[in-house]
Scaffold this motif. Structure first.
Motif, short mmCIF file in Angstrom:
data_model
loop_
_atom_site.label_atom_id
_atom_site.label_comp_id
_atom_site.label_asym_id
_atom_site.label_seq_id
_atom_site.Cartn_x
_atom_site.Cartn_y
_atom_site.Cartn_z
N VAL A 1 0.81 -1.21 0.00
CA VAL A 1 0.00 0.00 0.00
C VAL A 1 0.85 1.27 0.00
N TYR A 2 1.97 1.27 0.74
CA TYR A 2 2.78 2.49 0.77
C TYR A 2 3.23 2.90 -0.63
N GLN A 3 3.44 1.91 -1.51
CA GLN A 3 3.86 2.24 -2.87
C GLN A 3 2.72 2.91 -3.63
N LEU A 4 1.50 2.47 -3.37
CA LEU A 4 0.34 3.09 -3.99
C LEU A 4 0.14 4.52 -3.50
N LEU A 5 0.63 4.80 -2.28
CA LEU A 5 0.50 6.13 -1.69
C LEU A 5 1.64 7.06 -2.09
N GLY A 6 2.52 6.58 -2.97
CA GLY A 6 3.60 7.45 -3.46
C GLY A 6 4.99 7.07 -3.01
N GLY A 7 5.12 5.93 -2.30
CA GLY A 7 6.44 5.50 -1.85
C GLY A 7 6.64 5.74 -0.37
N LYS A 8 7.86 5.44 0.10
CA LYS A 8 8.12 5.49 1.54
C LYS A 8 9.32 6.36 1.87
N PHE A 9 9.24 6.98 3.04
CA PHE A 9 10.34 7.73 3.60
C PHE A 9 11.15 6.90 4.59
N ASP B 1 11.63 2.61 6.47
CA ASP B 1 11.36 1.17 6.39
C ASP B 1 10.74 0.61 7.66
N LYS B 2 10.86 1.32 8.75
CA LYS B 2 10.27 0.86 10.00
C LYS B 2 9.63 2.04 10.73
N ILE B 3 8.63 1.72 11.52
CA ILE B 3 7.78 2.73 12.13
C ILE B 3 7.96 2.71 13.64
N ARG B 4 8.40 3.83 14.18
CA ARG B 4 8.58 3.93 15.64
C ARG B 4 7.21 3.99 16.32
N VAL C 1 0.75 4.42 5.91
CA VAL C 1 0.58 5.87 5.84
C VAL C 1 1.75 6.58 6.51
N CYS C 2 2.14 6.09 7.68
CA CYS C 2 3.26 6.71 8.41
C CYS C 2 4.54 6.68 7.59
N ALA C 3 4.73 5.63 6.81
CA ALA C 3 5.93 5.54 5.98
C ALA C 3 5.88 6.50 4.81
N LYS D 1 8.25 -3.26 11.62
CA LYS D 1 8.86 -3.34 10.29
C LYS D 1 7.76 -3.25 9.24
N LEU D 2 7.90 -2.35 8.30
CA LEU D 2 6.90 -2.14 7.26
C LEU D 2 6.81 -3.36 6.35
N SER D 3 5.58 -3.84 6.12
CA SER D 3 5.38 -5.00 5.25
C SER D 3 5.67 -4.66 3.80
N GLU D 4 6.32 -5.59 3.11
CA GLU D 4 6.59 -5.45 1.68
C GLU D 4 5.67 -6.33 0.85
#
Length: 424
Positions: free
Chosen positions: A147-155, A157-160, A357-359, A396-399
């Motif tokens: 989903v993060y890729q559909l939202l434009g990519g990621k900043f 790889d893991k979410i605090r 979304v956070c990514a 860890k963000l799912s791929e």
């Protein structure tokens, strides 16, 4: 898929080859079929049905959106969801037969069709949130993308995440309980912890309906948070939640009183409805003020941001409108240089959805995580996922395509409230 395989295998067996040739030829065709894409062209993908189930007395809604190609999307909504079964089914009728890939369009179709049905906030938007999230999951699976890729990519790889200690005040915890809970979270690897300050049973309350805290209540709040700070030292973030259960005077007093403790934030000292009152509190203190779990859609955050009423926003991405709307809220906040720290009381499905979304936004600060996710077996039974939920204070963000976490109906069924249809 199975019918295609049987047809091709039978065709191979009927051909005029030798037995060994027949055997190898059939295997080759089966292998080719297995490697072929399961779905046909995305343009042919259509929604055929939507089903739902509930847990936690109806306060957690799970939806599954079905398609003509066998791809299923999973989504979740929280809090404003009890009694919404027929609302889910109504939304399903409004999107049935349409392509799930037009996520934003379907979101607008449902929202605009409900202008006179409550489509500004509350149950309507909470249910729409679950449907919208399932559409993103479905789209990601159809296109083979997270989903993060559909939202434009990621900043990132893991979410605090911060640990909500679930040290609820109705049990009348002592300062030492705060210290112990903070140390436990630190030992589990979290670098941030949160505590509740509102205490309905506090014997020092003026009365059950008065929102002004007494001097003894104020002292109790300070002593509890001071114990937590002393236990973990200066390098662990701590924050406090008042759940919107006090008035502006108390909010100002608590915020000012907590300044020496250097909180990460003071959360919702007053109810959500009055941004101007929030601004008065925020202007009176150096303690960061955080709000947003009871605001809906980007519209609900506009005034807060325009007048500088809060220092940090915390929309609930299983309640405020969904993943696309969550990104819009974060981007709106980014124009004011305001951090984005989502509220999260969903399952691991909702947690991972929020992580996408956070990514995807630059101004992400931290995401909520409940300590009971790790202690209550229900939260591992109701979903399917790979790997540990959280490690050293990070998810860890799912791929995987889609959200990367799915509903486990069998595991969830025993927690479903009686008398409510379960994925029917």
């Amino acid at each position: 898929m199975n019918s295609r395989r049987k047809f091709l295998t039978k065709s191979a067996l009927a051909s005029a080859f030798g037995l060994s040739t027949i055997h190898s030829f059939g295997q080759g065709l089966e292998t080719a079929v297995e490697r072929a894409p399961l779905s046909s062209a995305p343009s042919d993908l259509k929604i055929t049905d939507i089903k739902c189930g509930y847990i936690r007395g109806g306060h957690s809604l799970f939806v599954k959106i079905y398609t003509n190609q066998g791809i299923i999307g999973h989504g979740e909504g929280v809090d404003a969801t009890p009694g919404t079964y027929h609302l889910v089914k109504m939304f399903g009728q409004r999107i049935k037969g349409k392509s799930p890939l037009n996520v934003n369009r379907l979101f607008e179709d449902i929202r605009r069709s409900g202008f006179f049905e409550g489509a500004q906030s509350g149950m309507y938007i909470a249910v729409l949130t679950a449907v919208e999230s399932a559409l993103w999951d479905l789209t990601g699976k159809a296109l083979g993308l997270p989903v993060y890729q559909l939202l434009g990519g990621k900043f990132r790889d893991k979410i605090r995440v911060y640990c909500d200690t679930a040290l609820y005040q109705n049990n009348l915890p002592k300062p030492q309980d705060f210290a112990d809970a903070a140390l436990e979270a630190k030992k589990l690897g979290f670098s941030a912890v949160k505590f509740d300050l509102d205490q309905a049973k506090d014997p020092n309350k003026y009365d059950a309906y008065n929102w002004t805290a007494s001097p003894a209540e104020l002292q109790r709040m300070y002593d509890q948070m001071a114990a937590a700070r002393q236990a973990v030292g200066p390098n662990i973030d701590i924050c406090a939640d008042m759940h919107g259960r006090y008035d502006m005077v108390t909010g100002q007093q608590v915020a000012k009183m907590m300044e020496p403790l250097k909180l990460m934030w003071l959360e919702e000292p007053i109810p959500a409805e009055n941004p101007e009152a929030y601004k008065i509190i925020a202007d009176s203190t150096t303690t960061p003020i955080c709000a947003g779990e009871n605001h809906y859609l980007a519209h609900g955050f506009r005034r807060l941001l325009e007048i500088g009423a809060v220092d940090i926003i915390m929309p609930d991405l299983q309640k405020a409108g969904g993943l696309g709307e969550g990104q819009r809220i974060a981007n709106l906040a980014n124009l004011y240089y305001v951090p984005f720290a989502p509220h999260m009381v969903a399952s691991y499905l909702g947690a991972m959805a929020a992580c996408h979304v956070c990514a995807s936004v630059p101004n992400f600060m931290i995401l909520e995580w409940q300590i009971y996710f790790q202690k209550d077996p229900m939260f591992k039974e109701i979903v399917t996922f790979e790997g540990p939920m959280v490690e050293n204070g990070f998810i860890k963000l799912s791929e995987k395509p889609g959200i990367g976490v799915e509903i486990n109906e069998e595991g969830m069924k025993k927690y479903a409230p009686p008398g409510v249809p379960f994925f029917e």
